[in-house]
Enzyme design. Sequence first.
Site, PDB file in Angstrom:
ATOM      1  N   CYS A  69      -0.400   4.127   2.170  1.00  0.00           N
ATOM      2  CA  CYS A  69      -0.183   3.893   3.610  1.00  0.00           C
ATOM      3  C   CYS A  69       1.281   4.085   3.989  1.00  0.00           C
ATOM      4  O   CYS A  69       1.591   4.669   5.016  1.00  0.00           O
ATOM      5  CB  CYS A  69      -0.575   2.466   3.983  1.00  0.00           C
ATOM      6  SG  CYS A  69      -2.161   1.941   3.329  1.00  0.00           S
ATOM      7  N   ASP A  70       2.190   3.557   3.188  1.00  0.00           N
ATOM      8  CA  ASP A  70       3.576   3.411   3.637  1.00  0.00           C
ATOM      9  C   ASP A  70       4.604   4.228   2.850  1.00  0.00           C
ATOM     10  O   ASP A  70       5.778   4.262   3.226  1.00  0.00           O
ATOM     11  CB  ASP A  70       3.979   1.925   3.577  1.00  0.00           C
ATOM     12  CG  ASP A  70       3.147   1.092   4.543  1.00  0.00           C
ATOM     13  OD1 ASP A  70       2.712   1.655   5.574  1.00  0.00           O
ATOM     14  OD2 ASP A  70       2.906  -0.089   4.270  1.00  0.00           O
ATOM     15  N   CYS A 119       0.836  -1.206   0.000  1.00  0.00           N
ATOM     16  CA  CYS A 119       0.000   0.000   0.000  1.00  0.00           C
ATOM     17  C   CYS A 119       0.867   1.252   0.000  1.00  0.00           C
ATOM     18  O   CYS A 119       1.403   1.642   1.045  1.00  0.00           O
ATOM     19  CB  CYS A 119      -0.935  -0.017   1.204  1.00  0.00           C
ATOM     20  SG  CYS A 119      -1.951   1.466   1.336  1.00  0.00           S
TER      21      CYS A 119
HETATM   22  C1  LIG Z   1       0.151  -4.103   5.037  1.00  0.00           C
HETATM   23  C2  LIG Z   1      -0.967  -3.086   5.039  1.00  0.00           C
HETATM   24  C3  LIG Z   1      -0.747  -1.834   5.590  1.00  0.00           C
HETATM   25  C4  LIG Z   1      -1.770  -0.893   5.604  1.00  0.00           C
HETATM   26  N1  LIG Z   1      -1.544   0.317   6.165  1.00  0.00           N
HETATM   27  C5  LIG Z   1      -2.534   1.233   6.213  1.00  0.00           C
HETATM   28  C6  LIG Z   1      -2.328   2.500   6.820  1.00  0.00           C
HETATM   29  O1  LIG Z   1      -1.238   2.814   7.294  1.00  0.00           O
HETATM   30  N2  LIG Z   1      -3.370   3.369   6.846  1.00  0.00           N
HETATM   31  C7  LIG Z   1      -4.606   3.071   6.309  1.00  0.00           C
HETATM   32  O2  LIG Z   1      -5.522   3.879   6.385  1.00  0.00           O
HETATM   33  N3  LIG Z   1      -4.828   1.869   5.715  1.00  0.00           N
HETATM   34  C8  LIG Z   1      -3.824   0.949   5.657  1.00  0.00           C
HETATM   35  N4  LIG Z   1      -4.036  -0.248   5.033  1.00  0.00           N
HETATM   36  C9  LIG Z   1      -5.342  -0.494   4.421  1.00  0.00           C
HETATM   37  C10 LIG Z   1      -6.373  -0.848   5.502  1.00  0.00           C
HETATM   38  O3  LIG Z   1      -5.845  -1.862   6.317  1.00  0.00           O
HETATM   39  C11 LIG Z   1      -7.672  -1.294   4.879  1.00  0.00           C
HETATM   40  O4  LIG Z   1      -8.171  -0.302   4.002  1.00  0.00           O
HETATM   41  C12 LIG Z   1      -8.736  -1.559   5.955  1.00  0.00           C
HETATM   42  O5  LIG Z   1      -8.271  -2.484   6.900  1.00  0.00           O
HETATM   43  C13 LIG Z   1     -10.035  -2.067   5.348  1.00  0.00           C
HETATM   44  O6  LIG Z   1     -10.908  -2.300   6.389  1.00  0.00           O
HETATM   45  P1  LIG Z   1     -12.139  -3.316   6.256  1.00  0.00           P
HETATM   46  O7  LIG Z   1     -12.759  -3.343   7.595  1.00  0.00           O
HETATM   47  O8  LIG Z   1     -12.943  -2.983   5.095  1.00  0.00           O
HETATM   48  O9  LIG Z   1     -11.486  -4.730   5.915  1.00  0.00           O
HETATM   49  P2  LIG Z   1     -10.317  -5.592   6.531  1.00  0.00           P
HETATM   50  O10 LIG Z   1      -9.414  -4.815   7.399  1.00  0.00           O
HETATM   51  O11 LIG Z   1      -9.761  -6.304   5.359  1.00  0.00           O
HETATM   52  O12 LIG Z   1     -11.086  -6.634   7.470  1.00  0.00           O
HETATM   53  C14 LIG Z   1     -11.876  -7.639   6.904  1.00  0.00           C
HETATM   54  C15 LIG Z   1     -12.447  -8.473   8.020  1.00  0.00           C
HETATM   55  O13 LIG Z   1     -13.357  -9.418   7.453  1.00  0.00           O
HETATM   56  C16 LIG Z   1     -13.154 -10.668   8.046  1.00  0.00           C
HETATM   57  N5  LIG Z   1     -13.620 -11.713   7.138  1.00  0.00           N
HETATM   58  C17 LIG Z   1     -13.169 -12.038   5.912  1.00  0.00           C
HETATM   59  N6  LIG Z   1     -13.834 -13.104   5.429  1.00  0.00           N
HETATM   60  C18 LIG Z   1     -14.748 -13.438   6.378  1.00  0.00           C
HETATM   61  C19 LIG Z   1     -15.731 -14.461   6.489  1.00  0.00           C
HETATM   62  N7  LIG Z   1     -15.929 -15.370   5.534  1.00  0.00           N
HETATM   63  N8  LIG Z   1     -16.479 -14.525   7.621  1.00  0.00           N
HETATM   64  C20 LIG Z   1     -16.311 -13.623   8.613  1.00  0.00           C
HETATM   65  N9  LIG Z   1     -15.402 -12.626   8.548  1.00  0.00           N
HETATM   66  C21 LIG Z   1     -14.632 -12.549   7.445  1.00  0.00           C
HETATM   67  C22 LIG Z   1     -11.675 -10.716   8.359  1.00  0.00           C
HETATM   68  O14 LIG Z   1     -11.396 -11.633   9.400  1.00  0.00           O
HETATM   69  C23 LIG Z   1     -11.422  -9.275   8.802  1.00  0.00           C
HETATM   70  O15 LIG Z   1     -11.677  -9.149  10.173  1.00  0.00           O
HETATM   71  C24 LIG Z   1      -3.037  -1.216   5.020  1.00  0.00           C
HETATM   72  C25 LIG Z   1      -3.253  -2.474   4.462  1.00  0.00           C
HETATM   73  C26 LIG Z   1      -2.237  -3.408   4.478  1.00  0.00           C
HETATM   74  C27 LIG Z   1      -2.493  -4.771   3.886  1.00  0.00           C
END
Ligand SMILES: Cc1cc2nc3c(=O)[nH]c(=O)nc-3n(C[C@H](O)[C@H](O)[C@H](O)COP(=O)(O)OP(=O)(O)OC[C@H]3O[C@@H](n4cnc5c(N)ncnc54)[C@H](O)[C@@H]3O)c2cc1C
Length: 360
Positions: free
Chosen positions: A143-144, A140
């Site tokens: 992010c980084d 990302c």
């Molecule tokens: C390495 C990395 C670094 C990042 N750094 C940053 C940063 O510094 N700043 C920033 O703003 N963003 C950052 N991001 C992006 C950010 O993490 C995401 O945009 C954010 O987490 C998305 O949130 P979300 O809740 O939509 O999904 P996610 O965080 O992807 O969470 C998805 C959830 O769904 C659950 N899930 C999946 N499938 C199922 C299922 N079948 N049944 C039940 N639960 C399920 C998972 O367990 C998880 O808890 C980073 C991403 C990565 C990969």
Amino acid sequence: MKEQLHRSVVIIGSGPAGLTAAIYAARADLKPLVIEGPQPGGQLTITTDVENYPGFAEGIQGPELMEQFRAQAARFGTEFITSWIDQVDLSKRPFTLHTEDHEIRAETLIIASGASAKWLGIPGEAPAPHGLGGLGVSACATCDGFFFKGKKIIVAGGGDTAMEEATFLTRYASRVTVIHRREQLRASKIMQEKAFNNEKIDFIWNTEIKEIIGTSETGVTGVRLYDNVTKEERIFKCEGVFIAIGHKPNTDMFRGWLEMDAVGYLKTAGRSMATNIPGVFACGDAQDSFYRQAVTAAGTGCMAAIDAERFLDHLPVPTPTGEEITIEGERVTADHEIVIMPDGEVVPNKAESESATASD
Ligand SMILES: Cc1cc2nc3c(=O)[nH]c(=O)nc-3n(C[C@H](O)[C@H](O)[C@H](O)COP(=O)(O)OP(=O)(O)OC[C@H]3O[C@@H](n4cnc5c(N)ncnc54)[C@H](O)[C@@H]3O)c2cc1C
């Protein structure tokens, strides 16, 4: 025999979107149930410093931030199940969801199952302490990128994502080298042009990254490259590696039920988080292929919870077609002129007295 549960609001996912939805739904006294999924806390649990989440002037570690989200949701009475949904039936309300041990009925469903960055599957790529993820390896740039000021970095990939990330990273890096396994990019013409015209970006063609090199003390120091034409290997020195080969939304289980794009991102209504099935809302990275940030995921989680609250309060909620729908199945046309009742009766959506002066 599976444990049977029936809840007003069930949230799939415990990343920023799911837990923000839980905070809002819990404070609205809806006693939400969160199914945490295979990655409790979501994507931020595999990163180190998060410096762009508002409210933390000094930054915060990803796992610690997500613990705070969870504690806040728990404080208002959110219930958690540490398992994942493997099957859904959205044919009628209440919707039916299955985990290995539970059969859950949901009056409303908030999908916050996120997305997963695609990885190359090479040594050195895993999150620290197993690899150099968070220590110079990232997926990302938004992010980084900030951590790579004046550094020499590489970007893996040849599509639009890779060109976008490479272009963005030139704000910080001294040099950005795109490593692509073919001799031509897959990216759209305009994205290619932007990258080719950027003096800070160069390209290595027909080349695969076989290993990311470094230690937890040094961070990334280089990559081992394999030229798939000459069949030669070499070490290329760099201080950062961005894997930019795309993301996959975790939405396979909704295929056939919910409208999604070709990649699998769920489609939601323009000004709400409603999907094509009334009572099912989607938020966060599961429906956002563009911003993919914790703060935007949290924002849409809030929206999804407010939509679910409205729906349970028998109020009309916008749908992707522009119509609004209530929990009883009344449809308000996009122009707000007509209400179509569940039995097909058409009634005007006009206030009793048209002549009255509206004050709201
Ligand atoms: C390495 C990395 C670094 C990042 N750094 C940053 C940063 O510094 N700043 C920033 O703003 N963003 C950052 N991001 C992006 C950010 O993490 C995401 O945009 C954010 O987490 C998305 O949130 P979300 O809740 O939509 O999904 P996610 O965080 O992807 O969470 C998805 C959830 O769904 C659950 N899930 C999946 N499938 C199922 C299922 N079948 N049944 C039940 N639960 C399920 C998972 O367990 C998880 O808890 C980073 C991403 C990565 C990969």
